[in-house]
Design a protein around this motif. Sequence first.
Motif, PDB file in Angstrom:
ATOM      1  N   GLY A 133     183.005  38.010 -13.393  1.00  0.00           N
ATOM      2  CA  GLY A 133     183.466  37.029 -14.366  1.00  0.00           C
ATOM      3  C   GLY A 133     182.407  36.241 -15.085  1.00  0.00           C
ATOM      4  N   ALA A 134     181.191  36.783 -15.201  1.00  0.00           N
ATOM      5  CA  ALA A 134     180.108  36.098 -15.894  1.00  0.00           C
ATOM      6  C   ALA A 134     179.615  36.941 -17.066  1.00  0.00           C
ATOM      7  CB  ALA A 134     178.957  35.813 -14.932  1.00  0.00           C
ATOM      8  N   ASP A 135     179.666  36.396 -18.265  1.00  0.00           N
ATOM      9  CA  ASP A 135     179.184  37.088 -19.453  1.00  0.00           C
ATOM     10  C   ASP A 135     177.682  36.881 -19.584  1.00  0.00           C
ATOM     11  OD1 ASP A 135     181.743  37.919 -20.172  1.00  0.00           O
ATOM     12  OD2 ASP A 135     182.141  36.053 -21.268  1.00  0.00           O
ATOM     13  N   SER A 136     176.955  37.979 -19.807  1.00  0.00           N
ATOM     14  CA  SER A 136     175.505  37.869 -19.915  1.00  0.00           C
ATOM     15  C   SER A 136     174.976  38.825 -20.972  1.00  0.00           C
ATOM     16  CB  SER A 136     174.837  38.171 -18.566  1.00  0.00           C
ATOM     17  OG  SER A 136     175.045  39.531 -18.189  1.00  0.00           O
ATOM     18  N   LEU A 137     173.720  38.622 -21.335  1.00  0.00           N
ATOM     19  CA  LEU A 137     173.013  39.504 -22.249  1.00  0.00           C
ATOM     20  C   LEU A 137     171.726  39.955 -21.579  1.00  0.00           C
ATOM     21  CD1 LEU A 137     173.404  37.547 -25.622  1.00  0.00           C
ATOM     22  CD2 LEU A 137     174.690  39.567 -24.893  1.00  0.00           C
ATOM     23  N   ILE A 138     171.186  41.070 -22.058  1.00  0.00           N
ATOM     24  CA  ILE A 138     169.947  41.626 -21.501  1.00  0.00           C
ATOM     25  C   ILE A 138     168.817  41.428 -22.493  1.00  0.00           C
ATOM     26  CG2 ILE A 138     168.807  43.726 -20.685  1.00  0.00           C
ATOM     27  CD1 ILE A 138     171.640  44.781 -19.979  1.00  0.00           C
ATOM     28  N   LYS A 139     167.798  40.713 -22.075  1.00  0.00           N
ATOM     29  CA  LYS A 139     166.593  40.566 -22.889  1.00  0.00           C
ATOM     30  C   LYS A 139     165.624  41.664 -22.459  1.00  0.00           C
ATOM     31  CE  LYS A 139     162.694  37.452 -23.774  1.00  0.00           C
ATOM     32  NZ  LYS A 139     161.643  38.111 -22.970  1.00  0.00           N
ATOM     33  N   TRP A 140     165.490  42.658 -23.303  1.00  0.00           N
ATOM     34  CA  TRP A 140     164.651  43.819 -23.004  1.00  0.00           C
ATOM     35  C   TRP A 140     163.276  43.364 -22.545  1.00  0.00           C
ATOM     36  CZ3 TRP A 140     159.967  45.498 -24.909  1.00  0.00           C
ATOM     37  CH2 TRP A 140     159.642  46.849 -24.678  1.00  0.00           C
ATOM     38  N   PRO A 141     162.742  43.985 -21.443  1.00  0.00           N
ATOM     39  CA  PRO A 141     163.425  45.013 -20.652  1.00  0.00           C
ATOM     40  C   PRO A 141     163.968  44.521 -19.322  1.00  0.00           C
ATOM     41  CG  PRO A 141     161.095  45.079 -20.194  1.00  0.00           C
ATOM     42  CD  PRO A 141     161.312  43.903 -21.136  1.00  0.00           C
ATOM     43  N   ASN A 142     163.709  43.244 -18.942  1.00  0.00           N
ATOM     44  CA  ASN A 142     163.924  42.912 -17.528  1.00  0.00           C
ATOM     45  C   ASN A 142     164.515  41.534 -17.253  1.00  0.00           C
ATOM     46  OD1 ASN A 142     161.519  41.633 -18.417  1.00  0.00           O
ATOM     47  ND2 ASN A 142     160.844  41.405 -16.300  1.00  0.00           N
ATOM     48  N   ASP A 143     165.067  40.876 -18.259  1.00  0.00           N
ATOM     49  CA  ASP A 143     165.654  39.553 -18.039  1.00  0.00           C
ATOM     50  C   ASP A 143     167.146  39.574 -18.350  1.00  0.00           C
ATOM     51  OD1 ASP A 143     163.157  38.615 -17.422  1.00  0.00           O
ATOM     52  OD2 ASP A 143     162.863  37.507 -19.292  1.00  0.00           O
ATOM     53  N   ILE A 144     167.903  38.814 -17.577  1.00  0.00           N
ATOM     54  CA  ILE A 144     169.321  38.632 -17.839  1.00  0.00           C
ATOM     55  C   ILE A 144     169.521  37.192 -18.317  1.00  0.00           C
ATOM     56  CG2 ILE A 144     171.661  38.742 -16.918  1.00  0.00           C
ATOM     57  CD1 ILE A 144     170.209  41.434 -16.957  1.00  0.00           C
ATOM     58  N   ILE A 145     170.238  37.054 -19.442  1.00  0.00           N
ATOM     59  CA  ILE A 145     170.359  35.782 -20.138  1.00  0.00           C
ATOM     60  C   ILE A 145     171.813  35.329 -20.175  1.00  0.00           C
ATOM     61  CG2 ILE A 145     169.855  34.583 -22.319  1.00  0.00           C
ATOM     62  CD1 ILE A 145     167.397  35.825 -20.939  1.00  0.00           C
ATOM     63  N   MET A 146     172.009  34.016 -19.981  1.00  0.00           N
ATOM     64  CA  MET A 146     173.329  33.417 -20.186  1.00  0.00           C
ATOM     65  C   MET A 146     173.146  32.162 -21.030  1.00  0.00           C
ATOM     66  SD  MET A 146     175.228  33.824 -16.480  1.00  0.00           S
ATOM     67  CE  MET A 146     176.779  33.164 -17.107  1.00  0.00           C
ATOM     68  N   ASN A 147     173.873  32.085 -22.135  1.00  0.00           N
ATOM     69  CA  ASN A 147     173.801  30.925 -23.029  1.00  0.00           C
ATOM     70  C   ASN A 147     172.367  30.595 -23.426  1.00  0.00           C
ATOM     71  OD1 ASN A 147     176.634  30.602 -22.817  1.00  0.00           O
ATOM     72  ND2 ASN A 147     176.377  29.477 -20.897  1.00  0.00           N
ATOM     73  N   GLY A 148     171.582  31.655 -23.666  1.00  0.00           N
ATOM     74  CA  GLY A 148     170.215  31.469 -24.139  1.00  0.00           C
ATOM     75  C   GLY A 148     169.196  31.125 -23.080  1.00  0.00           C
ATOM     76  N   LYS A 149     169.601  31.145 -21.793  1.00  0.00           N
ATOM     77  CA  LYS A 149     168.675  30.820 -20.719  1.00  0.00           C
ATOM     78  C   LYS A 149     168.612  31.948 -19.696  1.00  0.00           C
ATOM     79  CE  LYS A 149     169.069  25.794 -21.039  1.00  0.00           C
ATOM     80  NZ  LYS A 149     169.314  24.531 -20.283  1.00  0.00           N
ATOM     81  N   LYS A 150     167.446  32.099 -19.074  1.00  0.00           N
ATOM     82  CA  LYS A 150     167.235  33.165 -18.103  1.00  0.00           C
ATOM     83  C   LYS A 150     167.864  32.812 -16.761  1.00  0.00           C
ATOM     84  CE  LYS A 150     163.404  35.763 -15.972  1.00  0.00           C
ATOM     85  NZ  LYS A 150     161.945  36.017 -16.057  1.00  0.00           N
TER      86      LYS A 150
END
Length: 325
Positions: free
Chosen positions: A165-182
């Motif tokens: 239940g957590a929406d995230s984005l991937i900052k290539w190549p190795n970070d997972i981001i939520m609301n613009g923060k790692k």
Amino acid sequence: MKTKVLNLLSENSYVSGESISEALGISRAAVWKYINILKKEGYIIDSSTNKGYIVLDRPDVLTSVEVSPFIRTEFVGKNIVHFNTISSTNTKAKELAADNCPNGTVIISEEQTSGRGRLGRQWVSPKCKGIWMSIILRPDIPPMEAYKVTIIAAAAVHGALAENGADSLIKWPNDIIMNGKKVCGILTEMNSELSKIHYLVIGIGINVNTEDTEIPEELKDKASSLKLETNRHFDRKLLLGSILNNFEPLYKEFTSTGSIETSIAVCRDHSAVLNREVILLEGNKSSTVKVVDINSNGHLLIQESDAVREILSGEVSIRAKEGYI
């Protein structure tokens, strides 16, 4: 033996000391001793003279006995080495890998005192607030393709977060981001010869239930936790199981076919940088470029003026023009 006693205990009904004693071939006094050890480790166990023992509550720890019920893999995470405190799970994983521990072994610690991120950066790892782990792998792939496992791990973490239940984005190549923060970083290290990998260590650090006061002041504009970004507490055991369950099929796709297309699709669809202008750092040089794609090899395609260039993760870093990403 302590683990065997715990495995025989039930959360739904009382189990007699006599039945535990007979099942394990130990004395009733030994059963009592192990019950007390478990209590000291945080297990809430009720004892009744006529009924026996029952587990009322379990501690929030990532031991094998606690995590295994959530893991549905063939080999990743089947051997878990757990620590309360350790300097770095990657450091310990490299030691164990050199001693020929099983492929897929996972090193987990409740706390790291010297956690590391990419490019030698420090990773703050407060006790029992995150997932600090390393996976030991022995893939039969060329050393130059080891970086692809980082991309696989990023896709696996994203998938696990989505399942929880957590929406995230991937900052290539190795970070997972939520609301613009790692909230997560991945660090892959390798021991190899020119043409053969002896082992890979995939370090994954996730700020799960980290509180605001536990994030260094100088990092609060860049770093956060799942709890802070969603305003809810996460079950670390369930999340850890989800990560390993997502990771193994993506990894097996790569080792069996040579393709990471499924992982690339995840990274494209949930990219924090695609079609954005970013700052590209190459050594002492920085430039503003536009990210136009991630190709099938996991390389970033960037546009500079009228030319499109392919870059590898080990060569550069990327930053947002403002903020973290």
